[in-house]
Design an enzyme around this catalytic site. Structure first.
Site, PDB file in Angstrom:
ATOM      1  N   HIS A  34      39.062  -7.643  27.943  1.00 11.72           N
ATOM      2  CA  HIS A  34      39.435  -8.356  26.719  1.00 11.72           C
ATOM      3  C   HIS A  34      40.693  -7.707  26.141  1.00 11.72           C
ATOM      4  CE1 HIS A  34      38.411 -10.800  23.152  1.00 11.72           C
ATOM      5  NE2 HIS A  34      38.804  -9.764  22.430  1.00 11.72           N
ATOM      6  N   ASP A  36      43.371  -7.685  23.198  1.00  8.95           N
ATOM      7  CA  ASP A  36      43.566  -8.096  21.810  1.00  8.95           C
ATOM      8  C   ASP A  36      45.035  -8.039  21.424  1.00  8.95           C
ATOM      9  OD1 ASP A  36      40.895  -8.628  20.698  1.00  8.95           O
ATOM     10  OD2 ASP A  36      40.501  -6.543  21.271  1.00  8.95           O
ATOM     11  N   HIS A  67      43.057 -12.504  23.854  1.00  9.41           N
ATOM     12  CA  HIS A  67      42.639 -12.994  22.540  1.00  9.41           C
ATOM     13  C   HIS A  67      43.848 -12.906  21.610  1.00  9.41           C
ATOM     14  CE1 HIS A  67      39.986 -11.970  18.750  1.00  9.41           C
ATOM     15  NE2 HIS A  67      40.617 -13.124  18.624  1.00  9.41           N
ATOM     16  N   GLY A 144      41.366  -7.773  13.488  1.00  7.34           N
ATOM     17  CA  GLY A 144      42.438  -6.851  13.112  1.00  7.34           C
ATOM     18  C   GLY A 144      42.208  -5.434  13.619  1.00  7.34           C
ATOM     19  N   PHE A 145      40.964  -5.015  13.623  1.00  5.87           N
ATOM     20  CA  PHE A 145      40.689  -3.628  13.996  1.00  5.87           C
ATOM     21  C   PHE A 145      39.406  -3.510  14.808  1.00  5.87           C
ATOM     22  CE2 PHE A 145      43.263  -3.675  10.239  1.00  5.87           C
ATOM     23  CZ  PHE A 145      44.249  -2.734  10.527  1.00  5.87           C
ATOM     24  N   GLY A 146      39.413  -2.555  15.722  1.00  7.05           N
ATOM     25  CA  GLY A 146      38.184  -2.205  16.417  1.00  7.05           C
ATOM     26  C   GLY A 146      37.335  -1.322  15.519  1.00  7.05           C
ATOM     27  N   GLY A 147      36.097  -1.112  15.900  1.00  3.88           N
ATOM     28  CA  GLY A 147      35.239  -0.153  15.214  1.00  3.88           C
ATOM     29  C   GLY A 147      34.669  -0.611  13.882  1.00  3.88           C
ATOM     30  N   GLY A 178      33.187  -8.222  18.138  1.00  3.78           N
ATOM     31  CA  GLY A 178      33.292  -7.406  16.935  1.00  3.78           C
ATOM     32  C   GLY A 178      32.001  -6.701  16.574  1.00  3.78           C
ATOM     33  N   GLY A 179      32.036  -5.384  16.638  1.00  2.00           N
ATOM     34  CA  GLY A 179      30.908  -4.590  16.169  1.00  2.00           C
ATOM     35  C   GLY A 179      29.673  -4.631  17.044  1.00  2.00           C
ATOM     36  N   GLY A 199      34.303  -2.879  22.206  1.00  5.74           N
ATOM     37  CA  GLY A 199      35.416  -1.936  22.251  1.00  5.74           C
ATOM     38  C   GLY A 199      34.938  -0.520  22.057  1.00  5.74           C
ATOM     39  N   SER A 200      34.687  -0.159  20.804  1.00  4.34           N
ATOM     40  CA  SER A 200      34.323   1.233  20.526  1.00  4.34           C
ATOM     41  C   SER A 200      33.033   1.644  21.235  1.00  4.34           C
ATOM     42  CB  SER A 200      34.229   1.473  19.018  1.00  4.34           C
ATOM     43  OG  SER A 200      33.709   0.355  18.364  1.00  4.34           O
TER      44      SER A 200
HETATM   45  C1  DX5 Z   1      39.013  -7.221  16.524  1.00  8.35           C
HETATM   46  C2  DX5 Z   1      39.170  -7.445  18.001  1.00  8.35           C
HETATM   47  C3  DX5 Z   1      38.017  -6.950  18.786  1.00  8.35           C
HETATM   48  C4  DX5 Z   1      37.758  -5.483  18.657  1.00  8.35           C
HETATM   49  C5  DX5 Z   1      36.407  -5.151  19.202  1.00  8.35           C
HETATM   50  O1  DX5 Z   1      40.078  -7.796  15.884  1.00  8.35           O
HETATM   51  O2  DX5 Z   1      39.322  -8.813  18.278  1.00  8.35           O
HETATM   52  O3  DX5 Z   1      38.120  -7.337  20.137  1.00  8.35           O
HETATM   53  O4  DX5 Z   1      38.724  -4.704  19.273  1.00  8.35           O
HETATM   54  O5  DX5 Z   1      36.180  -3.802  18.988  1.00  8.35           O
HETATM   55  P1  DX5 Z   1      34.754  -3.257  18.528  1.00  8.35           P
HETATM   56  O6  DX5 Z   1      33.791  -3.591  19.622  1.00  8.35           O
HETATM   57  O7  DX5 Z   1      34.979  -1.810  18.358  1.00  8.35           O
HETATM   58  O8  DX5 Z   1      34.401  -3.967  17.248  1.00  8.35           O
HETATM   59 ZN    ZN Z   2      39.120  -9.533  20.384  1.00  6.59          ZN
END
Ligand code: DX5
Ligand code: ZN
Length: 218
Positions: A34, A36, A67, A144-147, A178-179, A199-200
């Site tokens: 994936h 981002d 994505h 916007g952000f992972g984690g 996400g999450g 992700g995380s």
């Molecule tokens: C958020 C991204 C996700 C994110 C997932 O904007 O689209 O793909 O990186 O990361 P985690 O699994 O850490 O929420």
């Molecule tokens: Zn994503």
């Protein structure tokens, strides 16, 4: 039952050795990688663009799931297709009335396409384009952000989206992003999602193959 696919979000990878990260993640059993893409405008973060994806492409044959979290995505889909994306997903919130034509444009480039909706967008927003989609992506965090923390209110939306997909009679993938953790992945699958972005959860573990296997089997 649709096949469960695990899609590690490479946003959490070490970008200074991205090629190696791609190889290791693919060899650890990921079904999709994936990717981002963030432009600092549609979301408040900047990640990477088509050149980055193009240079990662020779490292693996794994499916590249791009994505796009960018404004005016139709201006860039050709470049993301050329870069080697196997599937490109675009946000309803970035396209609105142009969603159908953008999905068709992606397909015309020989790439699979998908629509994405944010946690506060109703599933009904993409009802008219579901037949165009190879995949539907539901965000379970604001992009916007992972984690970030999983938003549990998205679970009934997954069920609704799964019913919508079922009604088409097509094997459209339902991806959730996400999450996602080992604690909530079962609820997400039970609700009907079959493509799991993480992700995380994946990148904080040393043994990537083990965590991918757990996410798949739980
Ligand atoms: C958020 C991204 C996700 C994110 C997932 O904007 O689209 O793909 O990186 O990361 P985690 O699994 O850490 O929420
Ligand atoms: Zn994503």
């Amino acid at each position: 039952m649709k096949q469960i696919k695990i899609a590690p979000s490479m946003l959490s990878a070490d970008f200074s050795r991205f090629g190696e990260e791609v190889v290791l993640t693919a060899e650890s059993g990921a079904d999709l990688l994936h990717l981002d893409v963030m432009d600092g405008s549609f979301v408040k973060n900047i990640s990477f663009g088509p050149k980055f994806i193009k240079e990662a492409r020779p490292y693996t044959k794994a499916v590249f799931d791009a994505h796009l979290m960018i404004v005016n995505p139709w201006n860039y889909i050709e470049r993301f297709a050329e870069a080697g994306s196997d599937i490109i997903t675009v946000h309803y919130e970035a396209c609105k009335d142009r969603l159908k034509s953008t999905l068709r444009a992606i397909k015309s480039l020989g790439v699979k396409c998908g629509a994405v909706i944010n946690p506060d967008t109703e599933v009904s927003a993409i009802k008219d384009v579901i037949e165009e989609c190879d995949m539907l992506l539901l965000m379970s965090v604001f992009p916007g952000f992972g984690g970030q923390k999983f938003i549990p209110e998205v679970l009934p939306k997954i069920e609704e989206a799964a019913r919508l997909i079922e009604s088409t009679g097509k094997g459209i993938d339902l991806e959730i992003d996400g999450g996602i953790t080992l604690e909530n992945v079962k609820a997400v699958k039970d609700a009907g999602a079959n493509v799991i972005v993480a992700g995380s959860t994946v990148f904080k573990e040393k043994d990537r193959a083990d965590i991918i296997r757990k996410l798949r089997e739980i």
